[in-house]
Each structure stands twice: as C-alpha cells, then as structure tokens.
Design an enzyme around this catalytic site. Sequence first.
Site, short mmCIF file in Angstrom:
data_model
loop_
_atom_site.label_atom_id
_atom_site.label_comp_id
_atom_site.label_asym_id
_atom_site.label_seq_id
_atom_site.Cartn_x
_atom_site.Cartn_y
_atom_site.Cartn_z
CB CYS A 105 43.22 28.18 -3.01
SG CYS A 105 42.98 27.71 -4.72
CG HIS A 126 39.02 24.45 -1.21
ND1 HIS A 126 39.57 25.50 -0.49
CD2 HIS A 126 39.75 24.36 -2.36
CE1 HIS A 126 40.59 26.01 -1.18
NE2 HIS A 126 40.71 25.35 -2.32
#
Length: 383
Positions: free
Chosen positions: A85, A332
């Site tokens: 991420c 996200h």
Amino acid sequence: MRDVAIIGVSQTKFGELWDDSFRDLITDAGLGAIKDAGIEGADLEAMYVGNMSAGLFVQQEHIASLIADHAGLTPIPCARIEAACASGGLALRNGIMAVASGYHDIVISAGVEKMTDVVDPTPAIATASDQEWEAQQGVTFPSLYAMMARRHMHEYGTTREQLAMVSVINHANAAKNPRAQYPMEVSVEQVMSSTMVADPLRLLDCSPISDGAAAAILCPAEDAKKYTDTPIYVKASAQSSGSIALHDRRSLTTIDATVTAARKAFQMANMTPKDIDMVEVHDCFSINGILAIEDIGFVEKGKGGQAVENGMTQLDGEIPVNPSGGLKARGHPLGATGIAQAAELVWQLRGEAGKRQIEGAEVGMAHNIGGTGGTAAVHILSR
C-alpha cells in the site's frame, strides 16, 4: 542535491469504476497532471509508477511497458515501484530522488490500482502480509488491525466511540471532495452498528476496495516558476522499513517504521510536528488514524483517541487530518494512495481545495504505509 518542486498533479475519481480499465485510469491521471503542469508529454524524462499487484488484480505484469506504450510516451524509461500500500509514496520518493540527483529534470510519479475486476480481492491484498505466518493461517488485514486496535484499547483505554470518530471525520471531509469514493457523512452510531468485520472493527472502520489513479509532475525547484505560478516545494522525503509480521514487533500499538520515517522527515525539513498545518495519514482502518498521529508525534502515545474525540483532527482543529477524506472515505486504490495524498496537499497549499480548504495552510505532510507497517514513506511539502 537539488531542491525539488511539484508543478502539476491529478487524481481520477476513486471508486468502483467498472467502465474504466487499468490503462485508462493511469493514462487519465497522467494526462491530467501533464496538463496541470503546463508541459507536453515530450518534456518528460522518466516515469515512476506505484502499483501493488496488477498481476493478481487484472492479470497484467510488465505494467511499466504497458503504461509507456498506452500513453504514447515510449521510449522514455518507466519503472514500476512496489511496496504494497506504500507503492505510491515510494514512486513519489523515487521521482524526487531522480530530480534531486540531477539524473532527470522533469519526471512523473504516479500510482494506480484496479481492484474491482476480481471476484474476491482479499487473497491479493493478503499478499502484503507475511504469507507463511499470517495469511496462510487465515489472518486477514482487518484481523491484523483488529489485534492492534484491541491492544491499544487495553493499554490506553481507547474507546469504541473514539475509533468511530476517525471514520466520522473522514466522511465529513469526503463529503466536500468530488473525487472521493464515499462523499457522504456518517454518524458514530452508524459506524458502531455497521456489520462486524473483525472485532472491534466494523465495516465503516475499514477502507473500501477501490479503483483509481493519481499523478504528480516533478522538476528542479529552481525551474519551477517557468511552468507554474504556484509550485509546491518538497521539504523532505523519508522512508523506513519495519517487520512485515506483527509477531516480530516490540509493540502492537506502535508502528516503528512510521516513527523512524517521520523523525527523518522532520530532521530533513528542519521542522517539528508543530510546523505542520495539515496531514494526510494512512488510515486504512480507523485504528491507524489514531496510531499515525501518535507515531508521527502530534500527540503522546496513547492520547490519539482522546485527540480525535476532542476535535483536534477536524478541518478546523489544531492539526487537520485527512482533509481529502482519507483512505476510509476518499478511497484506497492501493498503488495510487500515496500519490493521491500528495495531490491533496498540493491543492490545499495552492488554495484550490474548495469547501474543504484549510485556510492559511503553508506546510503539509503525507504518511503512506505498506501492509501493517512493514514500509513507511513520509513527505513534507510547502508553499
């Protein structure tokens, strides 16, 4: 080393973008940043693209070649950067280092993820954890962060309501952001009554599955005014590593990679937490919104929940957190998040953030982590 400036940014809408392909998303973001910077594609000398797992999500590897080809930018070099991420944050850092070193003059740092094309994205996301000791034992990211949340509640008295407030504030900000995946407000009661995912985390404590892309154009600071009247300057770029698995950590309530990267960034910028006017933190789950402001140094360890409850992190608070809506409500798309954070800072520092504008903001920070904190990237930007 040369100082570096950001002269253009762009972000696609984040969400379940069924009509947009992987290559469409990254091309749209890149073209938007090029237009914002007032340059031509031919001016670019290199591309750095953050992406966690195109191979698992859309069955496409060798995306550096794909992107350069589809965007019509061959033969300039393009590199894919992967750090789970934190891929976007590291793509930004690689672009900054390329310009700072003098190796390139104008580069684009971008990030992209197309996550909704698979039936179940959970196994792909779980590859960012320790496969042997976590994922293969059935542990998911919600359960990993749930363990961190439970320990924080046990050690410091953090309440379920305080966790919920992280999501409430994010959604209030996202309601002012036209690019957000979930631009709607929620209440503490709605968060606490949403579907249980991994106790104590509920559905509205968790960031969503998202498609999207973002991009930023970088150049030497000394040349920035040639392209824009409102360049944003990179004051610090720092990266740190931590253990990939929770069981190897000294504490479940501190992400050491965040602590180290933030300390390095403050040293590089010759600043302290008090100099930061706003921060975009990596709150993939509500507990990380609390851990982040503690580990960066905005509040003492254990006081993050109280700070959120007391309004410290709201848009008009002492340290506004995630004016974009954060990972929870802006969305996200893993590889794009770190670049989207930087784009939000640029819009805020330019005074172009619309209804979510933080008046008088001069310095902003972006905090991007991979996994549960195995990688952390921290950037400080200023007008």
